[in-house]
Design a protein around this motif. Structure first.
Motif, PDB file in Angstrom:
ATOM      1  N   ALA A 112     -56.192  -1.366 -61.457  1.00  0.00           N
ATOM      2  CA  ALA A 112     -55.098  -1.087 -62.397  1.00  0.00           C
ATOM      3  C   ALA A 112     -55.477   0.161 -63.173  1.00  0.00           C
ATOM      4  O   ALA A 112     -56.663   0.476 -63.323  1.00  0.00           O
ATOM      5  CB  ALA A 112     -54.868  -2.255 -63.339  1.00  0.00           C
ATOM      6  N   ASP A 114     -54.906   2.187 -66.832  1.00  0.00           N
ATOM      7  CA  ASP A 114     -54.434   2.257 -68.217  1.00  0.00           C
ATOM      8  C   ASP A 114     -54.431   3.712 -68.644  1.00  0.00           C
ATOM      9  O   ASP A 114     -55.318   4.484 -68.248  1.00  0.00           O
ATOM     10  CB  ASP A 114     -55.349   1.454 -69.151  1.00  0.00           C
ATOM     11  N   THR A 152     -52.030  -5.479 -61.947  1.00  0.00           N
ATOM     12  CA  THR A 152     -52.072  -5.123 -63.366  1.00  0.00           C
ATOM     13  C   THR A 152     -52.570  -6.268 -64.250  1.00  0.00           C
ATOM     14  O   THR A 152     -53.024  -6.033 -65.372  1.00  0.00           O
ATOM     15  CB  THR A 152     -50.673  -4.694 -63.852  1.00  0.00           C
ATOM     16  N   ARG A 158     -60.647  -1.726 -63.528  1.00  0.00           N
ATOM     17  CA  ARG A 158     -59.630  -1.160 -64.417  1.00  0.00           C
ATOM     18  C   ARG A 158     -60.029   0.278 -64.728  1.00  0.00           C
ATOM     19  O   ARG A 158     -61.125   0.526 -65.240  1.00  0.00           O
ATOM     20  CB  ARG A 158     -59.530  -1.999 -65.696  1.00  0.00           C
ATOM     21  N   ASN A 160     -59.359   3.864 -66.692  1.00  0.00           N
ATOM     22  CA  ASN A 160     -58.781   4.337 -67.943  1.00  0.00           C
ATOM     23  C   ASN A 160     -58.639   5.856 -67.894  1.00  0.00           C
ATOM     24  O   ASN A 160     -59.604   6.570 -67.611  1.00  0.00           O
ATOM     25  CB  ASN A 160     -59.661   3.928 -69.125  1.00  0.00           C
ATOM     26  N   ASP A 173     -63.249   0.928 -67.114  1.00  0.00           N
ATOM     27  CA  ASP A 173     -63.307  -0.024 -68.222  1.00  0.00           C
ATOM     28  C   ASP A 173     -64.272  -1.134 -67.834  1.00  0.00           C
ATOM     29  O   ASP A 173     -63.972  -1.970 -66.986  1.00  0.00           O
ATOM     30  CB  ASP A 173     -61.908  -0.579 -68.480  1.00  0.00           C
ATOM     31  N   GLY A 243     -65.483  -7.046 -66.943  1.00  0.00           N
ATOM     32  CA  GLY A 243     -65.049  -6.257 -65.806  1.00  0.00           C
ATOM     33  C   GLY A 243     -66.190  -5.820 -64.911  1.00  0.00           C
ATOM     34  O   GLY A 243     -66.066  -5.805 -63.676  1.00  0.00           O
TER      35      GLY A 243
END
Length: 393
Positions: A112, A114, A152, A158, A160, A173, A243
């Motif tokens: 995902a 961000d 998501t 994740r 960033n 992340d 994570g």
């Protein structure tokens, strides 16, 4: 990308892997940056520098795990992969594509993206996130023949992207869920205080567990529980996952050693050290449940009492109050009486104690009727607040 930023390596999870230095950033609620910087210095990481909204530092893999486990005031720990100028979608795509994503993410994993933007030529965060995702999956497809999926809700990795003044920082992340999600607060009452903000408030009081601490308007118990975690030397991340545990280079041996070390240093709290009071029975039930989930059943005590009935035990201690301030809960006119009452309780019931009031309404704070000896600026989300200190001689 420089060699020092090649932070992860593929291969068998049980194999011995290099432990390179990483450039990291701990995102922190505004106003708590210096507290988080002190926390990181205590953890032994390098190059600690507090800035607006966070703290930069360098560390190895063990330092990254330790920061996630122990940081009380940070909301995320990001590991920088690349930094490049970005004025156009083409520059964004090229800069992201240049990162060797196939070393970090396999086609079987999920990801995902961000995104946060400030003062840049690219102004649509959704577009930047989508363009970043395209570059990542294209690079992996080119190297591996297939691409990872997007998830998501609960991704394996994740990513960033922070774009500020046309400079793009791409990071991983390492935290996963935000660090305020400690795992002990399953239900939240109306307008709850974040755990990271509660930890920052406790830190600013200077309380170290050597004298009592009381919260006369404790709600679901966030301030008492965060104080308990501090006094008992319990890492706030003990009861949750992170994570980095799903990363290719995750070192389970190091992680388990850090958990064993933490568990070996935990202490039981003395009777009566931390107490919470509230007039709302439902909130008190939540507070007791949260304290039990955090490991403090029978150690943190909660009492059903209205503010005017509050009477702390002992001749000295710290009182922390987080009253409503008319932004989300309660009407400002009705709250004036409450703030007058807070001042009366501090004056008449708390002699010898030190009072701390967190409020986002300085007009209401005038009704406390006492002169604050110190004022600290903190942000409760977007609301600028003051933590006011009162010495009750």
């Amino acid at each position: 990308m420089s060699e020092k930023n090649h932070i992860l390596r593929p291969g068998p999870r049980q194999a011995q892997r290099p432990d390179p230095k990483m450039t990291c950033f701990a995102a922190v609620p505004r106003g708590a940056e210096e507290i988080a910087a002190h926390e990181l210095e205590q953890l032994g990481v390098g190059d600690v520098a507090a800035g607006r909204g966070g703290v930069s530092f360098t560390c190895n893999r063990e330092g990254l795990y330790r920061a996630n486990l122990w940081l009380r005031t940070a909301s995320r720990v990001l590991v920088q992969l690349a930094l490049f100028p970005c004025l156009s979608p083409e520059e964004l795509y090229a800069g992201v594509y240049a990162i060797p994503w196939q070393e970090l993410i396999t086609p079987a994993m999920t990801l995902a993206v961000d995104c946060s933007l400030r003062d840049s030529a690219l102004t649509h965060s959704g577009f930047v996130a989508l363009k970043t995702k395209d570059a990542v999956v294209d690079r992996i497809r080119e190297a591996c023949g297939s691409r990872p999926s997007v998830d998501t809700a609960a991704p394996d990795v994740r990513i960033n992207v922070h774009l500020s003044k046309n400079v793009c920082t791409v990071s991983l992340d390492s935290s996963g869920d935000a660090l305020d999600r400690r795992g002990y607060r399953l239900e939240r009452n109306e307008a709850p205080m974040r755990e990271t903000l509660a930890a920052a408030v406790v830190a600013l009081t200077g309380w170290d567990g050597s004298i009592p601490l009381a919260d006369p308007m404790c709600g679901s118990g966030t301030i008492p529980v965060e104080a308990a975690l501090l006094a008992a030397h319990v890492p706030p991340g003990l009861k949750r996952s992170f994570g980095f545990e799903r990363w290719q280079d995750f070192d389970e041996r190091v992680w388990k050693r850090l958990l064993r070390e933490a568990e070996g240093g935990m202490q039981r709290l003395p009777l009566g050290l931390i107490t919470g009071y509230d007039r709302d029975s439902r909130a008190l039930a939540l507070a007791a449940r949260n304290a039990a989930l955090a490991g403090f059943e029978g150690q943190v005590h909660f009492f059903h009492a209205a503010l005017e009935e509050f009477q702390p035990e002992g001749d000295k201690g710290v009182v922390i109050i987080n009253p409503p301030y008319g932004k989300r809960l309660g009407d400002e006119d009705e709250l004036r009486e409450l703030y007058c009452q807070i001042g009366d309780v501090l004056k008449k019931r708390c002699r010898g104690w030190t009072g701390f009031i967190l409020t986002g309404n300085l007009e209401l704070a005038k009704y406390i009727g006492l002169k604050a000896s110190r004022r600290y600026v903190l942000f409760n989300g977007p609301i600028e607040c003051r933590l006011l200190k009162y010495e009750m001689y």
